[in-house]
Enzyme design. Structure first.
Site, PDB file in Angstrom:
ATOM      1  N   CYS B  84      30.870  -3.028  39.417  1.00 52.34           N
ATOM      2  CA  CYS B  84      30.161  -3.907  40.355  1.00 52.34           C
ATOM      3  C   CYS B  84      31.075  -4.513  41.425  1.00 52.34           C
ATOM      4  CB  CYS B  84      29.461  -5.044  39.606  1.00 52.34           C
ATOM      5  SG  CYS B  84      28.696  -4.529  38.048  1.00 52.34           S
ATOM      6  N   CYS B  87      31.584  -3.353  45.212  1.00 50.48           N
ATOM      7  CA  CYS B  87      30.617  -3.709  46.261  1.00 50.48           C
ATOM      8  C   CYS B  87      30.343  -5.214  46.327  1.00 50.48           C
ATOM      9  CB  CYS B  87      29.293  -2.980  46.024  1.00 50.48           C
ATOM     10  SG  CYS B  87      29.368  -1.234  46.490  1.00 50.48           S
ATOM     11  N   HIS B  88      30.285  -5.860  45.164  1.00 45.89           N
ATOM     12  CA  HIS B  88      29.880  -7.274  45.164  1.00 45.89           C
ATOM     13  C   HIS B  88      31.074  -8.233  45.216  1.00 45.89           C
ATOM     14  CE1 HIS B  88      25.655  -6.273  44.420  1.00 45.89           C
ATOM     15  NE2 HIS B  88      26.075  -5.390  43.541  1.00 45.89           N
ATOM     16  N   MET B 125      21.332  -0.354  45.713  1.00 45.59           N
ATOM     17  CA  MET B 125      21.792  -0.693  44.368  1.00 45.59           C
ATOM     18  C   MET B 125      21.508   0.483  43.442  1.00 45.59           C
ATOM     19  SD  MET B 125      22.920  -2.978  42.121  1.00 45.59           S
ATOM     20  CE  MET B 125      22.722  -3.323  40.362  1.00 45.59           C
ATOM     21  N   HIS B 364      35.966   0.042  56.352  1.00 47.30           N
ATOM     22  CA  HIS B 364      36.169   0.842  55.153  1.00 47.30           C
ATOM     23  C   HIS B 364      37.246   1.895  55.428  1.00 47.30           C
ATOM     24  CE1 HIS B 364      34.939   2.033  51.174  1.00 47.30           C
ATOM     25  NE2 HIS B 364      34.843   3.280  51.567  1.00 47.30           N
ATOM     26  N   HIS B 407      30.476   7.014  56.281  1.00 49.53           N
ATOM     27  CA  HIS B 407      31.600   7.166  55.345  1.00 49.53           C
ATOM     28  C   HIS B 407      32.411   8.368  55.792  1.00 49.53           C
ATOM     29  CE1 HIS B 407      33.950   8.019  51.747  1.00 49.53           C
ATOM     30  NE2 HIS B 407      33.677   6.801  51.350  1.00 49.53           N
TER      31      HIS B 407
END
Lengths: 584, 584
Positions: B84, B87-88, B125, B364, B407
């Protein structure tokens, strides 16, 4: 050059910690921490307190340990912020003062803390109890407060800054030429510390031209390169910008840049005059670049990061002094806890280039050498001075001053009869004045070394002062506990410095001021533009008479005493010309 | 150029969040969070948990709310970190994924969280429950875990780095010339994700020359400018440096640079070849400059600071990709949450100069254009690409790609038949490929705009690939839920791009690999040095057969399948020459 001196005068307990007293001031109501609950008389449960919305149990506390009511916690937090945070840090991680995190305070315990706060220590902790600054009950309360975790201080980013920002007179509505007959370059901006004001005093007539409401305990005044705008910053992080061209000079913009701050500066490089202002904050640890006309906040940069030598993370690296380079479009920002000197290139704020010079921890204040090329800054708790070449952007030297806790202000530049150009700093922790060679071309052997150590009246000095036209070096000692010393100024004859141990004369400034009540302290000599007069603040309690004493630099005789009921707690004074042109 | 496309292929739920799956890996035992108490079966009290040494009551929880045992908390913390946090965020402040601070999770409640984790969402998600990645019990545990405050992650400064640092073979003990007959420039470093290894595979013979233990789930391989040293970094922030001159290439130094990391690079500017390495960490948010011979950590810099646009403080700005400039002695460091691109001048590490370019949030990965002058980097959650002129050190452009969650990896450079030199990126969130003009001199109208949008097999793409000698553009889709799509690669003929909507052919890579078991995904095309072959990983579960499929770039036919029991979960592949010379 030896630093030990058997016959040294009384070594004082005055220390960096005491310097905080110079800036202690009640905060305005809106600065008080959020209420932690109803102000009922019911005490907290013995082992619980509030942190944000969470009830936190403190395992280290035993039943029967001292407890606090919510109102006590609030009062203690305010006192901590005013009196303690300057040295111990908002997060209590320590700096000039020791760390006061709960792992340490709980180990020490309530009684130890209470006694330490009451009596102080030779290492520099002020005697808040026996000095009368805090009552016995307040000391008791502070000791209990320190057993609890600190309240998390709030961030203060762009939304908060913009909300606080006011343009009082827009640039288009300001005069296009000077509308008054004031000789601006010989004006003095005088901090009226406890009044939250500055007085603008005419350098020739000694007349108070106006009094301007500012932040609390204005730390410094700075002047834009053109000489038109005056910037002041309060300890409460409020910046006020004053237009000296207005018929009566007054504020044209203001902003808050955090919760606690010390430093402000304006861009001085050719082509960038008056373009930007910059302010540095103690909390949050950050600086902000602002528009030089309006104080509009443009760019905020955090200083949180690694300590230069250990390379461990520090959550609260406070911004100490800031200075504008004359050689590049750069601000020189001194970050206290990480020991880094930042060269901030303001020529492109959107693509900001910052050179981070590893210097020394606990950077405080400093100034330029006489050429303006080298910046000397005290790492006070380390007893050192770092020298930065602002032309090359590198650390030139890092030297010990031989004294305890150097506090130069901006320092004092003069030509030593033996060693050529030097820069001087006095010390908070002892009576020494260090003279540091600043002429690598003409005097390479002396450059960036202590060429001579003078012995002044005693410790507790904050400022040294001279002027290019002066034959004298003035050294104050306002934090000395001896009233005779704190009420006088030592004057060295520069020509005598060819001797091994030059003598000084003491000028009885408080006596000359004719103030009977209180124990006023003499602080911060400041020359007028011509360099033939030096002004000293006679800083008394807020409810007692203060004054400014003007001394004739040639004769060292009293020339004038400025007294006025509005002159409440005068401290720092900033002559417009000397400040904007970095003459010191 | 229109971005809406009515006849678009199935828009996928694949998203940036799924990209995390690419890097999920069990952490070694020493990385697990500290034990929060005895692993007894006794549950926590309903409204208490431990945070460090403090017992914290959680007011939002009612009696009867779900509770956790200490061992559950520990397991959940490990899962959070693996699945997790990417991303979080470690602090749950959100980034590519939403914020999961307790003010939000407690508002949503247990059942909402449980269902969301089970089924995922169209916004990206992943469906951790229905995919089988987490059991029903684990999902239940994670939902309860999110109702508790996150454990404070530890700092990782110089003392921790130095403690982790090992020089396995000192520079003096290394060979003075190449001791093997390997054609190093055509060697491939292949990440064996779940094995915590890289395989070095000969580009001509397809022989596995050696397998080297590394950090877990190696994110990338980078090659020193001389071509001698290989650097890899694991998701667990372990850096391993391999000497390719040794008889059997093997590790000569290693270090940990934090708790979680993604990026490593080495100095490439003329005169500075092999001098420094740099690694960026997700936690703590920082980067470290290391000696290029030994990985000795020299300088750690925190990235904590202000978000570029809002100018509010972010406590966890993670370091995404890093790239070495060919035009200056600089590293280009992309900071995700603050949206800042840092140009780190490594020519003077003691007086470090950093230019901070305001770009866009959620930076990114990215790469250079064909000239090496411009750096293009995706701001993935913003659907944008930022372009930096590495010669001038400024932001040249910021453009929308027209797709969802670009990406690029390092992207793909080729000469478009109509628009001249372009750089391509595919997308996680849809089937589009954006071609961006990169030739401001020759094609000024097209420069830094999307000149054409291609439509590939489907969303869930991670990498595009071509080579200066190739006539093809390859687009993978490993995160597409359709096994046929995730098992194939789309190939566009560059010459066809003069058409309005060029078609592609699909190569059935998994079918060619002849793997029957599992649902292997095809990921990351990588050319050999000559540019006549392109290699694809066939990435299966750790206990099933994987492979590398080699395709003839001219004929688009199968050339070879590399299979070996040691090829466990192959993902990224890095050809030594193409990587060190930035050919992509």
């Amino acid at each position: 050059m030896k630093f030990l001196r058997p016959k040294s005068k009384t070594l004082l307990l005055a220390s960096a910690a005491m310097a905080l007293a110079f800036n202690v001031q009640s905060l305005p109501a809106q600065e008080k921490p959020a209420d932690h609950g109803d102000d009922a008389s019911a005490a907290y449960q013995p082992s619980m307190t509030t942190l944000g919305q969470l009830q936190v149990e403190i395992p280290g506390r035993k039943p029967g340990d001292p407890v606090m009511t919510p109102s006590e916690y609030q009062n203690a937090n305010t006192i901590y912020f005013e009196r303690c945070a300057g040295c111990h840090g908002v997060l209590r991680k320590g700096a000039t003062g020791k760390a006061l995190t709960t792992d340490i305070t709980r180990e020490n315990g309530f009684e130890y803390l209470r006694d330490f706060i009451t009596y102080g220590s030779p290492a520099g902790m002020p005697n808040w109890g026996t000095s009368g600054d805090l009552t016995e009950d307040e000391v008791d309360m502070m000791a209990r407060y320190l057993l609890l975790d600190p309240a998390a201080p709030p961030e203060f980013g762009m939304p908060e800054m913009r909300a606080s920002w006011k343009v009082i007179v827009a640039p288009a509505d300001r005069p296009t030429k000077k509308m008054n007959d004031i000789d601006i370059d010989n004006l003095f901006s005088v901090t009226l510390r406890d009044a939250g004001q500055v007085a603008l005093i005419d350098g020739a007539s000694y007349e108070i031209k106006t009094i301007i409401d500012t932040g609390y305990a204005v730390h410094i005044s700075r002047i834009s390169a053109s000489g038109r705008y005056l910037f002041v910053i309060g300890r409460d992080a409020k910046v006020v910008m004053v237009d000296l061209w207005m018929e009566t000079p007054g504020p044209v913009a203001e902003i808050k840049v955090g919760t606690e701050a010390r430093s402000i500066e304006t861009s001085k490089f050719e082509g960038w005059e008056d373009k930007y202002a910059i302010a540095g904050a103690y909390w949050p640890p950050q600086y902000v670049i602002m528009d030089g006309d309006t104080l509009e906040p443009l760019k905020i940069e955090s200083t949180r990061g690694m300590i230069y030598d250990e390379q461990t993370y520090h959550p609260e690296p406070r911004v100490a002094s800031i200075l504008a380079s004359h050689f590049k479009p750069e601000f020189i920002v001194n970050v206290k806890e990480t020991g880094k000197i930042l060269l901030i290139d303001y020529s492109d704020v959107k693509n900001l280039a910052v050179t981070e010079i590893e210097a020394e921890r606990f950077l405080h204040d400093g100034g330029l050498d006489s050429t303006g090329r080298y910046f000397l800054v005290a790492a006070n708790a380390r007893g050192k001075v770092a020298v930065v070449d602002t032309k090359e952007g590198v650390l030139t030297a890092l030297l010990e001053t031989g004294g305890q806790t150097p506090h130069p202000g901006r320092g004092a530049n003069f030509v030593h009869p033996t060693y050529g150009p030097v820069w001087a700093t006095s010390h908070l922790g002892d009576d020494t004045v260090a003279l540091i060679g600043t002429d690598p071309e003409g005097h390479p052997d002396q450059a960036w070394t202590v060429v001579q150590q003078l012995y002044s009246m005693g410790g507790g000095s904050l400022f040294v002062k001279t002027h290019p036209t002066s034959a004298h070096l003035y050294v104050d000692a306002p934090l000395n506990p001896d009233a005779e010393i704190s009420g006088s100024v030592a004057v060295f004859n520069i020509a005598d410095m060819s001797q091994d141990e030059p003598e000084f004369v003491e000028l009885p400034i408080v006596e000359w001021a004719g103030i009977a009540e209180g124990q006023p302290r003499v602080v911060q000599g400041e020359f007028n533009q011509q360099g033939n007069e030096v002004w000293f603040s006679v800083w008394n309690a807020a409810d007692l008479e203060s004054a400014i004493v003007v001394v004739d630099d040639k004769t060292l005789e009293l020339k004038h005493v400025i007294k006025d009921p509005r002159l409440i707690t005068p401290t720092g004074k900033f002559n417009v010309y000397n400040t904007r042109a970095d003459v010191y």
